[in-house]
Write an enzyme that holds these catalytic residues in place. Structure first.
Site, PDB file in Angstrom:
ATOM      1  N   ASP A  75      47.352  37.023  37.028  1.00 54.20           N
ATOM      2  CA  ASP A  75      47.371  37.668  36.904  1.00 54.20           C
ATOM      3  C   ASP A  75      49.258  37.876  36.422  1.00 54.20           C
ATOM      4  OD1 ASP A  75      47.677  39.354  38.991  1.00 54.20           O
ATOM      5  OD2 ASP A  75      47.921  41.339  37.604  1.00 54.20           O
ATOM      6  N   GLU A 129      46.672  42.009  40.076  1.00 53.28           N
ATOM      7  CA  GLU A 129      47.951  42.259  41.360  1.00 53.28           C
ATOM      8  C   GLU A 129      48.744  43.200  40.953  1.00 53.28           C
ATOM      9  OE1 GLU A 129      50.892  42.810  43.825  1.00 53.28           O
ATOM     10  OE2 GLU A 129      51.078  41.364  42.486  1.00 53.28           O
TER      11      GLU A 129
HETATM   12 ZN    ZN Z   1      52.913  38.744  42.460  1.00 55.39          ZN
END
Ligand code: ZN
Length: 356
Positions: A75, A129
């Site tokens: 992401d 994340e």
């Molecule tokens: Zn990162």
């Protein structure tokens, strides 16, 4: 949509970086990129592939003595007028170029092109994340499928600009309460002022000498800071409560429990309420695979001061470090970019290490 991660893109980590950047994947919107990555890995004969949500794991099963993990998140933070990618001289610009699709590209390139590594390798491409940890793919895997992470050593390809950043510091946030007794300020002698009592808390913070700790050649600098203060009732009331929120960043030679004990000692005599806590991670550079990695990279490791996902590996007893081609100071910036030479260097270095 045809998968843009074609065989001739996979052999070139630079082209692969661009292709990955051009698949939009802001956190919680990683399905398309995870589909593309999964498809590539499933067509790679030497890998076994599993998926949960938008997190894809692929691993070799060569019966090697040691297993290592290469991991990266799929992401990005929200796009900021910086998508799709563009190339200017030897720089690739675009959202996610540094953090961390250039790192993901290196891992995916190696997964597709290195059938016979000297270690068994687990490749992990995970979701979410950049947002709250309840969505973090690595967190979900460590809770639901910890066996996917089992290994002797792990490398996260987060941006470090070619440096090796090992371990990380823990963090502990707590509120120190002071109490008093309310009274009218016109008859203040009847009350006890809780805000004045916080003066002693602040004095202890001012007098505090944080430790510097060196482990495996990495130097960690601790810190204890007031980060918020609240108190007060009204303009004519002696306050009966004050709260000083403090944050301790602690070196990984302390456990969370020891860190809390330390905080209790610093604020002896005061009420302490824990708000948030996360353990640090020891660098673990004595592990054989870690030593061989350092030899291949040829740079001195440095301490990671912020909290990172390497701690999730450490919690499972797996030494882990960050090593990636991106520049961390460009992460999340509108002019985010990555140097093409750094991608090639990183890919060549990791290839050298894994090929033995
Ligand atoms: Zn990162």
């Amino acid at each position: 949509m045809a998968n843009p991660l074609t065989p001739d893109v996979l052999v070139d980590p630079v082209e692969l970086t661009r292709a990955l950047v051009d698949i939009e994947s802001v956190s919680r919107d990683e399905k398309v990129i995870a589909d593309c990555v999964e498809d590539v890995l499933r067509h790679t004969k030497h890998l076994t592939v599993k998926r949960v949500g938008n997190t894809v794991m692929a691993r070799t099963g060569l019966g090697r003595e040691q297993r290592v993990v290469l991991a990266g998140h799929l992401d990005t933070v929200p796009i900021n007028d910086n998508w799709p990618s563009t190339v200017v001289d030897d720089l690739i610009y675009g959202c996610g170029t540094s953090d961390m699709k250039s790192g993901v590209a290196i891992a995916l390139h190696l997964a597709a092109t290195l059938p016979d590594p000297a270690y068994d390798v687990t490749y992990l491409f995970y979701e979410a994340e950049e947002i709250e940890s309840e969505y973090n793919g690595l967190n979900l895997v460590s809770a639901g499928h910890p066996e996917w992470l089992r290994a002797d050593f792990a490398v996260l390809l987060e941006p470090t600009y070619g440096a090796v950043e090992a371990g990380c510091q823990g963090t502990l946030t707590a509120v120190v309460h002071t109490r008093g007794r309310r009274a009218h300020t016109a008859r203040a002698w009847r009350g006890v002022n809780a805000i004045h009592a916080a003066g002693e808390v602040l004095r202890r913070l001012e007098d505090y000498h944080p430790r510097t700790v060196t482990i495996d050649g990495c130097t960690y600098r601790e810190g204890l800071n007031a980060v918020r203060i609240t108190g007060g009732v009204a303009g004519n009331v002696v306050p009966d409560e004050c709260a000083v929120e403090v944050n301790l960043r602690f070196a990984p030679d302390r456990s969370e429990k020891q860190a809390l004990k330390h905080l209790h000692k610093v604020f002896e005599g005061f009420d302490l309420e824990v708000v948030d806590s996360a353990p640090g991670a020891l660098p673990g550079l004595e592990a054989p695979a870690a030593r061989e990695f350092l030899l291949a990279v040829g740079v001195e490791p440095a301490a990671k001061l912020g909290w990172t996902d390497v701690a999730r590996f450490a919690a499972l007893g797996i030494p882990a470090l960050n090593y990636g081609p991106g520049d961390p100071s460009l992460a999340h910036a509108p002019d985010e970019h990555v140097e093409i030479g750094r991608i090639r260097d990183g890919a060549a270095t990791l290839h050298r290490w894994l090929a033995g």
